[in-house]
Write an enzyme that holds these catalytic residues in place. Structure first.
Site, short mmCIF file in Angstrom:
data_model
loop_
_atom_site.label_atom_id
_atom_site.label_comp_id
_atom_site.label_asym_id
_atom_site.label_seq_id
_atom_site.Cartn_x
_atom_site.Cartn_y
_atom_site.Cartn_z
N HIS A 1 83.55 113.72 -51.76
CA HIS A 1 84.09 112.78 -50.78
C HIS A 1 85.40 112.14 -51.23
CE1 HIS A 1 81.08 109.75 -52.79
NE2 HIS A 1 82.11 110.00 -53.55
N ASN A 2 86.28 111.95 -50.23
CA ASN A 2 87.57 111.28 -50.39
C ASN A 2 88.54 112.01 -51.31
OD1 ASN A 2 85.46 108.79 -49.91
ND2 ASN A 2 87.44 108.42 -48.92
#
Length: 342
Positions: A242-243
């Site tokens: 994620h991210n």
């Protein structure tokens, strides 16, 4: 699909030596060609095959001079390898985008808008409020969740999943069983030793001309977006957490893992089985050798790194050379110690 030698030469801006009316229906390696095939010669190591090939036509460099008679028609171009690559690209487009229409059963949710020249394979699923562009091909058993946007000329192959709220750009290819937008790995440790799930509320953004390999997974962001920038190419079996952000035209080989919130720059080359720790920044043009472990920021652009933990490639190779000599160095040290004792 059939084309004449003249049509192919026009596409490649080449000159024909021989019969330009020959019909070409296939592509083949020069040592395996049959009548109706077209091949290429760029590495002179394979020149002997030019004089025996069964291919009807062969693409060669303009500077090439045959040492004896050639039966095949020649197409002379500035760079035979690049020209044949262009031909492969055009052939791939013809094959990949030839399908149109809808195979049943398939499903489209309410309020979804689909462009023209769409292909929807059997058992494909498109959720609610989606925006699907022109000439998009969604193959059998592919899944597109709710509120997804897919740009023009994009291919979603068999079994691939694009989950809710994700954005996919133009001219992208998502290969079989890739997962775009799976839940990020976020868990908060509790006082009693258990873990509490942190909801992952963001999405994934694939910009234009991104390729995602088979069984690669790209997690949605906790908040905001996990972003794969324009022109990035991802091999099979890659995990992107994620991210994460992957820069433009960066290429990543199979079995690489990138931990959360790491930012990889533009035009990087990541070899296979590389591991990145989380929250790192990797400079533009970085090259990382296979099986390296990257645990700190790379701030110098264009640096090549290697090993685990990864550091400068030249220093890594020098260290490896010393490591290989350790038994010999140990023996010599023992001899010196004995001499010192005497």
């Amino acid at each position: 699909m059939e084309f004449t030698v003249r049509q192919i030469a026009t596409l490649l801006a080449g000159d024909v030596v021989g019969d330009d009316t020959l019909v070409i229906s296939g592509l083949a390696k020069i040592d395996e060609g049959q009548p109706g095939d077209i091949s290429f010669l760029s590495n002179l190591k394979y020149e002997t095959h030019l004089y025996t090939t069964g291919s009807s036509a062969v693409i060669v460099d303009r500077t090439f001079e045959a040492k004896k008679a050639v039966a095949a028609t020649l197409i002379q171009v500035d760079n035979a390898y690049s020209a044949f690559t262009r031909l492969l690209e055009e052939y791939y487009k013809l094959i990949s985008f030839s399908r149109q229409g809808v195979e049943e059963p398939s499903f489209v949710g309410e309020n979804s808008q689909l462009g023209e020249k769409i292909y929807r394979g059997a058992f494909s699923y498109i959720g609610r409020n989606c925006r699907i562009g022109q000439n998009v091909k969604i193959y059998p058993h592919a899944y597109v969740g709710n509120n997804v946007t897919i740009g023009d000329n994009t291919i979603i192959h068999t079994g691939a999943r694009v989950l809710d709220d994700c954005l996919v750009g133009n001219h992208c290819v998502i290969h079989p069983n890739a997962v775009i937008g799976s839940e990020g790995f976020g868990f908060a440790p509790q006082a009693d030793g258990t873990y509490k799930t942190i909801p992952q509320l963001g999405n994934v953004v694939l910009e234009d001309y991104v390729n995602v390999g088979s069984n690669t997974t790209i997690d949605c962001a906790t908040l905001g977006s996990t972003i794969i920038r324009r022109g990035a190419k991802l091999d099979n079996l890659i995990q992107i957490a994620h991210n994460v952000e992957i820069g433009q035209n960066t290429v990543i080989a199979a079995q690489t893992g990138i931990s959360g919130s790491t930012k990889i720059g533009d035009n990087c080359v990541i070899a296979g089985q590389v591991g990145f720790a989380g929250h790192l920044t990797i400079a533009n043009g970085t090259k990382v050798g296979a099986q390296s472990g990257v645990g700190k920021n790379v701030t110098q652009e264009g640096l090549s790194i290697n090993s685990s933990p990864a550091f400068d490639l030249k220093e890594s190779m020098r260290s490896l050379a010393v490591f290989r000599r350790l038994p010999e160095l140990d023996r010599r040290l023992s001899v010196l110690e004995k001499k010192t004792e005497k």
